[in-house]
Design a protein around this motif. Sequence first.
Motif, PDB file in Angstrom:
ATOM      1  N   GLU A 176       0.827  -1.215   0.000  1.00 28.83           N
ATOM      2  CA  GLU A 176       0.000   0.000   0.000  1.00 28.83           C
ATOM      3  C   GLU A 176       0.857   1.259   0.000  1.00 28.83           C
ATOM      4  O   GLU A 176       0.518   2.257  -0.635  1.00 28.83           O
ATOM      5  CB  GLU A 176      -0.991  -0.030   1.173  1.00 28.83           C
ATOM      6  CG  GLU A 176      -2.167  -0.974   0.864  1.00 28.83           C
ATOM      7  CD  GLU A 176      -3.153  -1.156   2.018  1.00 28.83           C
ATOM      8  OE1 GLU A 176      -2.761  -0.937   3.192  1.00 28.83           O
ATOM      9  OE2 GLU A 176      -4.307  -1.522   1.732  1.00 28.83           O
ATOM     10  N   LYS A 177       2.002   1.231   0.688  1.00 28.26           N
ATOM     11  CA  LYS A 177       2.931   2.373   0.667  1.00 28.26           C
ATOM     12  C   LYS A 177       3.477   2.597  -0.751  1.00 28.26           C
ATOM     13  O   LYS A 177       3.572   3.731  -1.224  1.00 28.26           O
ATOM     14  CB  LYS A 177       4.108   2.130   1.625  1.00 28.26           C
ATOM     15  CG  LYS A 177       3.740   2.119   3.089  1.00 28.26           C
ATOM     16  CD  LYS A 177       3.430   3.520   3.613  1.00 28.26           C
ATOM     17  CE  LYS A 177       4.696   4.398   3.648  1.00 28.26           C
ATOM     18  NZ  LYS A 177       4.367   5.806   4.018  1.00 28.26           N
ATOM     19  N   ILE A 178       3.840   1.503  -1.415  1.00 27.98           N
ATOM     20  CA  ILE A 178       4.368   1.603  -2.784  1.00 27.98           C
ATOM     21  C   ILE A 178       3.282   2.130  -3.724  1.00 27.98           C
ATOM     22  O   ILE A 178       3.539   2.978  -4.584  1.00 27.98           O
ATOM     23  CB  ILE A 178       4.927   0.237  -3.240  1.00 27.98           C
ATOM     24  CG1 ILE A 178       6.156  -0.130  -2.379  1.00 27.98           C
ATOM     25  CG2 ILE A 178       5.289   0.254  -4.724  1.00 27.98           C
ATOM     26  CD1 ILE A 178       6.687  -1.542  -2.581  1.00 27.98           C
ATOM     27  N   LEU A 179       2.046   1.648  -3.522  1.00 25.31           N
ATOM     28  CA  LEU A 179       0.912   2.123  -4.333  1.00 25.31           C
ATOM     29  C   LEU A 179       0.717   3.634  -4.162  1.00 25.31           C
ATOM     30  O   LEU A 179       0.507   4.358  -5.142  1.00 25.31           O
ATOM     31  CB  LEU A 179      -0.363   1.371  -3.935  1.00 25.31           C
ATOM     32  CG  LEU A 179      -1.670   1.825  -4.601  1.00 25.31           C
ATOM     33  CD1 LEU A 179      -1.597   1.726  -6.120  1.00 25.31           C
ATOM     34  CD2 LEU A 179      -2.862   1.023  -4.068  1.00 25.31           C
ATOM     35  N   GLU A 180       0.825   4.123  -2.932  1.00 30.93           N
ATOM     36  CA  GLU A 180       0.681   5.569  -2.687  1.00 30.93           C
ATOM     37  C   GLU A 180       1.743   6.347  -3.464  1.00 30.93           C
ATOM     38  O   GLU A 180       1.464   7.404  -4.023  1.00 30.93           O
ATOM     39  CB  GLU A 180       0.834   5.889  -1.183  1.00 30.93           C
ATOM     40  CG  GLU A 180      -0.424   5.688  -0.372  1.00 30.93           C
ATOM     41  CD  GLU A 180      -0.174   5.956   1.130  1.00 30.93           C
ATOM     42  OE1 GLU A 180       0.615   6.881   1.456  1.00 30.93           O
ATOM     43  OE2 GLU A 180      -0.756   5.231   1.950  1.00 30.93           O
ATOM     44  N   GLY A 184       1.177   9.104  -6.701  1.00 28.45           N
ATOM     45  CA  GLY A 184       1.602  10.495  -6.574  1.00 28.45           C
ATOM     46  C   GLY A 184       2.685  10.910  -7.548  1.00 28.45           C
ATOM     47  O   GLY A 184       3.186  12.029  -7.457  1.00 28.45           O
ATOM     48  N   GLN A 185       3.096  10.037  -8.479  1.00 30.04           N
ATOM     49  CA  GLN A 185       4.209  10.420  -9.373  1.00 30.04           C
ATOM     50  C   GLN A 185       3.848  10.206 -10.838  1.00 30.04           C
ATOM     51  O   GLN A 185       3.158   9.259 -11.193  1.00 30.04           O
ATOM     52  CB  GLN A 185       5.488   9.649  -9.008  1.00 30.04           C
ATOM     53  CG  GLN A 185       5.485   8.164  -9.300  1.00 30.04           C
ATOM     54  CD  GLN A 185       5.985   7.790 -10.697  1.00 30.04           C
ATOM     55  OE1 GLN A 185       6.664   8.567 -11.376  1.00 30.04           O
ATOM     56  NE2 GLN A 185       5.637   6.592 -11.132  1.00 30.04           N
ATOM     57  N   THR A 340       2.868  10.636 -17.433  1.00 27.43           N
ATOM     58  CA  THR A 340       1.569  10.150 -16.945  1.00 27.43           C
ATOM     59  C   THR A 340       1.789   9.158 -15.804  1.00 27.43           C
ATOM     60  O   THR A 340       2.885   8.610 -15.650  1.00 27.43           O
ATOM     61  CB  THR A 340       0.795   9.404 -18.051  1.00 27.43           C
ATOM     62  OG1 THR A 340       1.589   8.272 -18.460  1.00 27.43           O
ATOM     63  CG2 THR A 340       0.511  10.289 -19.238  1.00 27.43           C
ATOM     64  N   ARG A 341       0.730   8.922 -15.048  1.00 24.68           N
ATOM     65  CA  ARG A 341       0.809   7.888 -14.015  1.00 24.68           C
ATOM     66  C   ARG A 341       1.030   6.532 -14.685  1.00 24.68           C
ATOM     67  O   ARG A 341       0.615   6.308 -15.812  1.00 24.68           O
ATOM     68  CB  ARG A 341      -0.492   7.826 -13.201  1.00 24.68           C
ATOM     69  CG  ARG A 341      -0.737   9.041 -12.337  1.00 24.68           C
ATOM     70  CD  ARG A 341      -1.690   8.770 -11.176  1.00 24.68           C
ATOM     71  NE  ARG A 341      -2.807   7.863 -11.496  1.00 24.68           N
ATOM     72  CZ  ARG A 341      -3.667   7.423 -10.591  1.00 24.68           C
ATOM     73  NH1 ARG A 341      -3.556   7.797  -9.326  1.00 24.68           N
ATOM     74  NH2 ARG A 341      -4.655   6.603 -10.934  1.00 24.68           N
ATOM     75  N   ASP A 342       1.646   5.634 -13.951  1.00 27.37           N
ATOM     76  CA  ASP A 342       1.901   4.287 -14.467  1.00 27.37           C
ATOM     77  C   ASP A 342       0.681   3.414 -14.169  1.00 27.37           C
ATOM     78  O   ASP A 342       0.653   2.664 -13.192  1.00 27.37           O
ATOM     79  CB  ASP A 342       3.164   3.721 -13.813  1.00 27.37           C
ATOM     80  CG  ASP A 342       3.621   2.435 -14.474  1.00 27.37           C
ATOM     81  OD1 ASP A 342       2.807   1.779 -15.151  1.00 27.37           O
ATOM     82  OD2 ASP A 342       4.805   2.075 -14.304  1.00 27.37           O
ATOM     83  N   GLU A 343      -0.348   3.538 -15.035  1.00 29.82           N
ATOM     84  CA  GLU A 343      -1.633   2.885 -14.741  1.00 29.82           C
ATOM     85  C   GLU A 343      -1.524   1.360 -14.737  1.00 29.82           C
ATOM     86  O   GLU A 343      -2.220   0.688 -13.980  1.00 29.82           O
ATOM     87  CB  GLU A 343      -2.711   3.342 -15.735  1.00 29.82           C
ATOM     88  CG  GLU A 343      -3.040   4.839 -15.662  1.00 29.82           C
ATOM     89  CD  GLU A 343      -3.613   5.296 -14.318  1.00 29.82           C
ATOM     90  OE1 GLU A 343      -3.959   4.444 -13.469  1.00 29.82           O
ATOM     91  OE2 GLU A 343      -3.712   6.533 -14.111  1.00 29.82           O
TER      92      GLU A 343
END
Length: 362
Positions: A176-180, A184-185, A340-343
């Motif tokens: 979950e920390k990595i997902l946050e 945000g990047q 872009t976000r890494d979807e």
Amino acid sequence: NASLVGILQHPDGTVLKQLQPPPRGPREQDFYNKVYDSDCCDSVLLELREYLPKYFGVWSPPTAPNDTYLKLEDVTRKFNKPCIMDVKIGQKSYDPYASAEKIQQQVSKYPLMEEIGFLVLGMRVYHVSSDSYETQNQHYGRSLTKETVKDGISKFFHNGYCLRKDAVAASIQKIEKILEWFEGQKQLNFYASSLLFVYEGSCQATTVRLGDVTLAEKRGMPKALLSGGDILEYNNNIRVINSTENGKIEASVSKGLSKFYALHKKAYSKRHHSQLSLKVENLEQGNVWKSSTCITQEHLNGNVIPQLEKVFCHMPADIKENANVEVRMIDFAHVFPSNTRDEGYIYGLKNLITVLKNILDN
């Protein structure tokens, strides 16, 4: 065989990952250099360091100055019986510059990648009862479907007695920390990159009295003196040669490379390597010293098993101290700048969290 990319354990607590052929090797080196640049003041990259192995630059053996190795923290080092799993994350394991042929080859390896968003590349699980490791290679992960992926991943958290829900819960928190960070990047996209999971498989990690046996007292590593005064240690079934006086390990690097490969050694040996590679199999059993088992065999036949269940499965969370779990991002041969976000990576992380939560709820 120079084409086999190896991961060597260095006695100083690092691992040496051989650089892949261009463009992948240089791209991975550039990525680490950028994130770990001492002048870096980008908060996104500074936070990313928390989720990577520490990076200590590159190293070449004096005997083969053209062979380059990344010098990285050995994430498994602090564990006594490390259980290790390597999971590739994302919906595409080919990068934006891949040829049609490369795309076809990657998709055919695991057509479910787009739908599931991750792929188990391998695992190594410590079974307390037999004091041995069970390993699964990349074919295991590729055999998993939408219906079986939950059971396939829960195998990693099962030690032969019970499901280590403590380790599952701690893994979820770390992902979950990595997902946050990903949410945000918008400056980096990751393809064919992995998460490395490690948790402590040994009951020695928790000092709990079972009858007269204090598990923590049972730790011990046999050592054998080599001619020349070097000490040969057996750590995680991998041969580690302690540094000679000058601190070099060129002998073990040049002579040992052929031994140091495992998970991805066949058709795609040049294409994907991870810290798991070495950790898995391929040292003949005869070479491996068993370190003292955490409970003597006689105890196992007695009443220790139900007590062990209590130790592992029903300890209060605060005693477990976050279960001693590591989750780190590894394998950066296909990281590209982006706006872009890494979807695809985000999709994979979210789905992996969902699967782990399902394992917990059962």
